[in-house]
Design a protein around this motif. Structure first.
Motif, PDB file in Angstrom:
ATOM      1  N   THR A   1      -2.264   5.655  -8.502  1.00  0.00           N
ATOM      2  CA  THR A   1      -3.474   5.431  -7.716  1.00  0.00           C
ATOM      3  C   THR A   1      -4.318   4.334  -8.361  1.00  0.00           C
ATOM      4  O   THR A   1      -4.024   3.860  -9.456  1.00  0.00           O
ATOM      5  CB  THR A   1      -4.312   6.718  -7.612  1.00  0.00           C
ATOM      6  OG1 THR A   1      -4.698   7.139  -8.939  1.00  0.00           O
ATOM      7  CG2 THR A   1      -3.525   7.838  -6.941  1.00  0.00           C
ATOM      8  N   SER A   2      -5.396   3.972  -7.683  1.00  0.00           N
ATOM      9  CA  SER A   2      -6.223   2.854  -8.136  1.00  0.00           C
ATOM     10  C   SER A   2      -7.084   3.192  -9.342  1.00  0.00           C
ATOM     11  O   SER A   2      -7.560   2.290 -10.026  1.00  0.00           O
ATOM     12  CB  SER A   2      -7.118   2.380  -6.990  1.00  0.00           C
ATOM     13  OG  SER A   2      -7.915   3.454  -6.503  1.00  0.00           O
ATOM     14  N   SER A   3      -7.313   4.481  -9.611  1.00  0.00           N
ATOM     15  CA  SER A   3      -8.116   4.900 -10.756  1.00  0.00           C
ATOM     16  C   SER A   3      -7.843   6.372 -11.029  1.00  0.00           C
ATOM     17  O   SER A   3      -7.224   7.071 -10.203  1.00  0.00           O
ATOM     18  CB  SER A   3      -9.614   4.696 -10.483  1.00  0.00           C
ATOM     19  OG  SER A   3     -10.058   5.611  -9.485  1.00  0.00           O
TER      20      SER A   3
ATOM     21  N   ARG B   1       0.834  -1.197   0.000  1.00  0.00           N
ATOM     22  CA  ARG B   1       0.000   0.000   0.000  1.00  0.00           C
ATOM     23  C   ARG B   1       0.873   1.253   0.000  1.00  0.00           C
ATOM     24  O   ARG B   1       0.447   2.322  -0.444  1.00  0.00           O
ATOM     25  CB  ARG B   1      -0.942  -0.003   1.215  1.00  0.00           C
ATOM     26  CG  ARG B   1      -1.781   1.260   1.351  1.00  0.00           C
ATOM     27  CD  ARG B   1      -2.998   1.043   2.240  1.00  0.00           C
ATOM     28  NE  ARG B   1      -2.680   0.453   3.512  1.00  0.00           N
ATOM     29  CZ  ARG B   1      -2.263   1.127   4.600  1.00  0.00           C
ATOM     30  NH1 ARG B   1      -2.094   2.441   4.530  1.00  0.00           N
ATOM     31  NH2 ARG B   1      -2.013   0.506   5.730  1.00  0.00           N
TER      32      ARG B   1
ATOM     33  N   CYS C   1      -4.413   2.796  -3.670  1.00  0.00           N
ATOM     34  CA  CYS C   1      -3.139   2.492  -4.324  1.00  0.00           C
ATOM     35  C   CYS C   1      -3.368   1.632  -5.561  1.00  0.00           C
ATOM     36  O   CYS C   1      -4.395   0.978  -5.721  1.00  0.00           O
ATOM     37  CB  CYS C   1      -2.205   1.776  -3.348  1.00  0.00           C
ATOM     38  SG  CYS C   1      -2.945   0.311  -2.582  1.00  0.00           S
ATOM     39  N   MET C   2      -2.375   1.632  -6.422  1.00  0.00           N
ATOM     40  CA  MET C   2      -2.416   0.823  -7.644  1.00  0.00           C
ATOM     41  C   MET C   2      -1.901  -0.583  -7.355  1.00  0.00           C
ATOM     42  O   MET C   2      -0.933  -0.764  -6.598  1.00  0.00           O
ATOM     43  CB  MET C   2      -1.557   1.472  -8.731  1.00  0.00           C
ATOM     44  CG  MET C   2      -1.532   0.710 -10.048  1.00  0.00           C
ATOM     45  SD  MET C   2      -0.531   1.549 -11.315  1.00  0.00           S
ATOM     46  CE  MET C   2      -1.619   2.920 -11.729  1.00  0.00           C
ATOM     47  N   SER C   3      -2.524  -1.585  -7.968  1.00  0.00           N
ATOM     48  CA  SER C   3      -2.060  -2.956  -7.779  1.00  0.00           C
ATOM     49  C   SER C   3      -0.815  -3.208  -8.626  1.00  0.00           C
ATOM     50  O   SER C   3      -0.650  -2.618  -9.696  1.00  0.00           O
ATOM     51  CB  SER C   3      -3.148  -3.951  -8.174  1.00  0.00           C
ATOM     52  OG  SER C   3      -3.226  -4.074  -9.577  1.00  0.00           O
TER      53      SER C   3
ATOM     54  N   GLY D   1      -6.567   2.355 -13.493  1.00  0.00           N
ATOM     55  CA  GLY D   1      -5.545   2.972 -12.646  1.00  0.00           C
ATOM     56  C   GLY D   1      -5.478   4.463 -12.909  1.00  0.00           C
ATOM     57  O   GLY D   1      -6.095   4.982 -13.840  1.00  0.00           O
TER      58      GLY D   1
END
Length: 400
Positions: free
Chosen positions: A90-92, A65, A248-250, A225
């Protein structure tokens, strides 16, 4: 900034080279392709080492994370492409906007937003951030006098998409940056439509560049992302939001985006060529009232687009004479194009913004943003041009 196989003293690498090489730190396995690190945590050789890394006294990974080698590779590569000191993934794309506001603004601060931003961005400011005291003010994107008139002593951030979605309106980034800085505010530019292959807002004076990596950075519609690029001072604050709040981004998505970046320049210039030719063809169709594409000489800001962009991108708005019924007729007669609200894909996508991407806005908001009932949005892919023309002609030629 590590560069795969690049000489340490070469600081003048081209964008295409950076898109392929930047950020990759080879492991002891000596891999040629970038590895994926699908791990939630990391181990240490001693309690003392763990303590140092948790305190930030020693570089290294703590928790995915916070940091992850694959995500860091993507961040360093995109920062290099945009010419920024640092990138936070980031996640999106919406998470990128949210994290930026949470990092830089507080209750009572004001943000000035171009009226033509993505519908979900308006909802984010109006429905959620406003609850916590962040006040949005909306202005016409290309009206610099309007931007200045909206600024108050509480204004801390100016936020714009250029080109806009879906009407291809522009703002002079250099002039808007000068205006923001004269009043002590930051300027954030959403660059997901053009990417650094076609436009570099930081070089024009912007403080922050925001991306929905879901779009052209990936280029094949595979992953969601976002990212923010800028100076380390602001990005450190933004990193704190991502680390603490968790958008967070995977690692897997970061790896997909890394693969997308390798062909970014090739794809964006190819998208632009296809879109230019299709826009010129559409202007000649009797059922088309207007084409909104900055590559056309008929576009009111064509000269500005030529000056601050390296290409005109893939997205255009097309006004179909006859309103919503006619627009839906054209959409429903396509057989090659994908009917979807997403964009940024090698596959051409088509949608009716008034009932999809901007469907949650009020009638007044849509009208203010220029979203008419007859408007369709095309995000032109990399298919054969003649096939795209034939696909649209199937509906256009049968309109009464």
């Amino acid at each position: 900034m590590p560069l795969d196989d690049a000489p340490d003293d070469d600081l003048s690498l081209g964008l295409e080279t950076l898109a392929i090489r930047a950020g990759h730190e080879r492991t002891h396995e000596q891999e040629h392709g970038e590895p994926i690190f699908p791990t939630s945590s990391f181990v240490y050789g001693s309690a003392a080492e763990a303590a140092r890394k948790f305190k930030g006294e020693e570089p290294g990974n703590v928790y995915s994370r916070f940091t992850n080698p694959t995500v860091r590779n993507f961040e360093q590569r995109l920062a290099a492409l945009e010419g920024g000191e640092r990138c936070v993934a980031t996640s999106s794309g919406m998470a990128a906007i949210l994290s930026t506001v949470l990092a830089l603004l507080q209750a009572g601060d004001e943000v000035i937003v171009s009226r033509s931003v993505f519908g979900s961005t308006i909802a984010l400011f109006d429905k959620y951030l406003a609850k916590f005291g962040v006040v949005p003010r909306y202005v016409e994107l290309n009206d610099l006098a309007g931007w200045e008139a909206a600024i108050t002593p509480k204004t801390k951030l100016l936020f714009a998409e250029t080109p806009s979605n879906p009407l291809n309106e522009l703002v002079d980034i250099a002039q808007l940056a000068e205006l923001a800085h004269r009043h002590g505010a930051w300027l954030a530019i959403d660059n997901c439509f053009l990417t650094p292959a076609l436009q570099r807002p930081l070089a024009l004076g912007a403080d922050l560049v925001i991306h929905s990596a879901t779009k052209y950075l990936d280029g094949q519609g595979r992953a969601i992302g976002g990212a923010v690029v800028g100076r380390n001072q602001e990005l450190e604050q933004l990193f704190g939001v991502v680390r603490t709040c968790g958008p967070c981004m995977s690692p897997f998505n970061a790896w997909i985006f890394l693969k997308g970046l390798e062909t970014l320049s090739l794809r964006m210039h190819a998208h632009s060529r296809n879109a230019q030719a299709l826009a010129e063809w559409l202007e000649q169709q009797p059922a088309v009232a207007r084409v909104h594409y900055s590559g056309l000489a008929s576009h009111p800001q064509h000269a500005l687009a030529q000056r601050q962009q390296l290409g005109f991108g893939a997205v255009m708005g097309v006004e179909i004479a006859g309103g919503r019924e006619a627009a839906w007729h054209v959409i429903d007669h396509t057989r090659v194009m994908s009917i979807t609200g997403n964009l940024g894909d090698v596959k051409t996508t088509i949608t009716h913004p008034g009932t999809t991407t901007h469907g949650r806005l009020s009638d007044a908001q849509r009208a203010s943003a220029g979203i008419s009932d007859g408007l369709i949005r095309l995000a032109v892919g990399l298919e054969t041009l003649e096939d795209l023309q034939a696909d649209l002609a199937r509906g256009l030629d049968t309109l009464a």
